[in-house]
Design an enzyme around this catalytic site. Structure first.
Site, mmCIF file in Angstrom:
data_model
loop_
_atom_site.group_PDB
_atom_site.id
_atom_site.type_symbol
_atom_site.label_atom_id
_atom_site.label_comp_id
_atom_site.label_asym_id
_atom_site.label_seq_id
_atom_site.Cartn_x
_atom_site.Cartn_y
_atom_site.Cartn_z
ATOM 1 N N PRO A 89 54.665 29.655 50.545
ATOM 2 C CG PRO A 89 53.374 31.075 49.184
ATOM 3 C CD PRO A 89 54.780 30.815 49.640
ATOM 4 N NE ARG A 154 52.224 28.633 73.620
ATOM 5 C CZ ARG A 154 51.962 27.362 73.838
ATOM 6 N NH1 ARG A 154 52.357 26.450 72.976
ATOM 7 N NH2 ARG A 154 51.316 26.985 74.926
ATOM 8 C CG ASP A 169 47.904 25.357 75.007
ATOM 9 O OD1 ASP A 169 46.712 25.489 74.692
ATOM 10 O OD2 ASP A 169 48.609 26.258 75.461
HETATM 11 C C1 9D3 Z 1 50.001 35.590 43.745
HETATM 12 C C2 9D3 Z 1 51.326 34.954 43.828
HETATM 13 N N1 9D3 Z 1 51.225 33.506 44.004
HETATM 14 C C3 9D3 Z 1 51.160 32.851 42.686
HETATM 15 C C4 9D3 Z 1 50.855 31.411 42.756
HETATM 16 C C5 9D3 Z 1 52.403 33.032 44.722
HETATM 17 C C6 9D3 Z 1 52.615 33.687 46.043
HETATM 18 C C7 9D3 Z 1 53.854 34.174 46.358
HETATM 19 C C8 9D3 Z 1 54.067 34.772 47.593
HETATM 20 C C9 9D3 Z 1 51.590 33.777 46.965
HETATM 21 C C10 9D3 Z 1 51.810 34.381 48.218
HETATM 22 C C11 9D3 Z 1 53.052 34.872 48.504
HETATM 23 C C12 9D3 Z 1 53.307 35.490 49.825
HETATM 24 N N2 9D3 Z 1 53.144 34.499 50.920
HETATM 25 C C13 9D3 Z 1 54.181 33.975 51.533
HETATM 26 O O1 9D3 Z 1 55.296 34.320 51.253
HETATM 27 C C14 9D3 Z 1 53.964 32.946 52.537
HETATM 28 C C15 9D3 Z 1 52.759 32.289 52.976
HETATM 29 C C16 9D3 Z 1 51.384 32.413 52.578
HETATM 30 O O2 9D3 Z 1 50.978 33.203 51.704
HETATM 31 N N3 9D3 Z 1 50.470 31.601 53.212
HETATM 32 C C17 9D3 Z 1 50.803 30.719 54.177
HETATM 33 N N4 9D3 Z 1 52.072 30.563 54.564
HETATM 34 C C18 9D3 Z 1 53.026 31.351 53.955
HETATM 35 S S1 9D3 Z 1 54.656 31.274 54.321
HETATM 36 C C19 9D3 Z 1 55.045 32.447 53.227
#
Ligand code: 9D3
Length: 245
Positions: A89, A154, A169
C-alpha cells in the site's frame, strides 16, 4: 518474459492459468512460476511471520524467506537481472506508463505481501520497486500481484493478438473510450446514434473524438488537464454541450 511470484497463497493465483494469460503461457510468450514462500523457510513450523519489534498489534513478515526465495530464483535464471517488485500500500501507483516500462524487462519477480507489514529490510535492500494498485485497502498483495501481471503482460509482444488494440487503448492517448454500439439499430426504444449509420467516416471519427473528450471532461477531468490538446480537440471540446445527456 519470465515472471516469478512469491506468495504464501499460491492457490490464489490459478486465474493466471486460464484466459488470455493462460494462452500466452501455452504459446511460450510468458513463463510464470508461482512459488510458495514457505518452501524457503528452514524451521519446523515453516514460520513466515513474527511479532513486531517495538510491540504493537499484528504480525510482520520475516525477511529470511523472501531473501532465500530471491536467491533461489536468481540461481535458476543466472542470465537475467530481474526487477524485484514488492506489492505494498506504500508503493508508487501502477499506471499505464509503469506497466509499459515493466513490459520491456525480461524478468520480473513479484513479492506478494500479507499480514500487517513486511520487514523493512526486504523493501530497503531486496526490492527494486514497490508498487500499489490504488488508494483502497485490500486484505493482501495477491490481487495486486495478479493485476500487475495482467497489466504488464498485455504489452509483451504476442500476448494480446491485436497489437493495434493494445496501442489504441484508453490511457495510451490520455482519453477515455467512445461509446460502442452493435445491431439492432433500435432496441427497446433506444436508437443507435444516427451518425454511426451514416457511412460518413469523417463525421463518425469526429463524433467519436467529441464523445471521448466529453466523457473525459465529465468523469476524469484530471486526465484532461494532463493532456496537451490539439487544435481539433479544443474546437470539439468548445462545441460540446455538456448539459445534455
Ligand atoms: C490495516 C493494516 N494497514 C495499517 C495501516 C496496513 C495494511 C497492510 C497490508 C493495509 C493493507 C494491507 C494489504 N494490502 C496490500 O498488501 C496491498 C495493496 C492494497 O491494500 N491496496 C492497493 N495496492 C496494494 S499492493 C499491496
Amino acid at each position: 518474459m519470465r515472471i516469478d511470484i512469491v506468495t504464501i497463497f499460491p492457490e490464489a493465483f490459478t486465474p493466471l492459468q486460464v484466459s488470455l494469460l493462460g494462452r500466452a503461457r501455452e504459446a511460450g510468450r510468458l513463463q510464470i512460476k508461482v512459488r510458495d514462500l514457505r518452501e524457503f523457510t528452514t524451521d519446523r513450523h515453516r514460520q513466515v511471520d513474527d511479532a513486531p519489534y517495538g510491540g504493537g498489534a499484528g504480525m510482520v513478515m520475516k525477511p529470511e524467506p523472501f531473501f532465500e526465495a530471491v536467491d533461489a530464483i536468481r540461481a535458476a535464471s543466472p542470465n537475467t537481472t530481474p526487477r524485484i517488485i514488492l506489492t505494498s500500500p506504500q508503493g508508487v501507483a501502477l499506471t499505464h506508463a509503469l506497466a509499459q516500462e515493466l513490459a520491456r524487462e525480461n524478468h520480473l519477480v513479484l513479492l506478494s505481501g500479507h499480514y500487517e507489514g513486511i520487514d523493512e529490510r526486504v523493501r530497503e535492500t531486496l526490492a527494486t520497486d514497490e508498487i500499489s494498485i490504488g488508494d483502497y485497502v485490500l486484505t493482501g498483495g495477491e490481487l495486486p500481484a495478479m493485476v500487475i501481471v495482467d497489466a504488464v503482460a498485455r504489452f509483451v509482444p504476442g500476448v494480446v493478438g491485436d497489437a493495434a488494440s493494445v496501442e489504441a487503448d484508453s490511457f495510451s492517448e490520455g482519453l477515455l473510450d467512445y461509446p460502442h454500439y452493435t445491431r439492432p439499430a433500435e432496441y427497446r426504444g433506444m436508437p443507435v446514434p444516427p451518425v454511426l449509420l451514416s457511412g460518413d467516416h469523417e463525421s463518425i471519427r469526429r463524433w467519436r473524438q467529441a464523445q471521448r473528450l466529453r466523457r473525459t471532461l465529465e468523469r476524469r477531468p484530471d486526465l484532461l488537464k494532463a493532456e496537451a490538446l490539439g487544435d481539433e480537440d479544443r474546437r470539439l471540446l468548445d462545441e460540446l454541450d455538456v448539459e445534455e445527456d
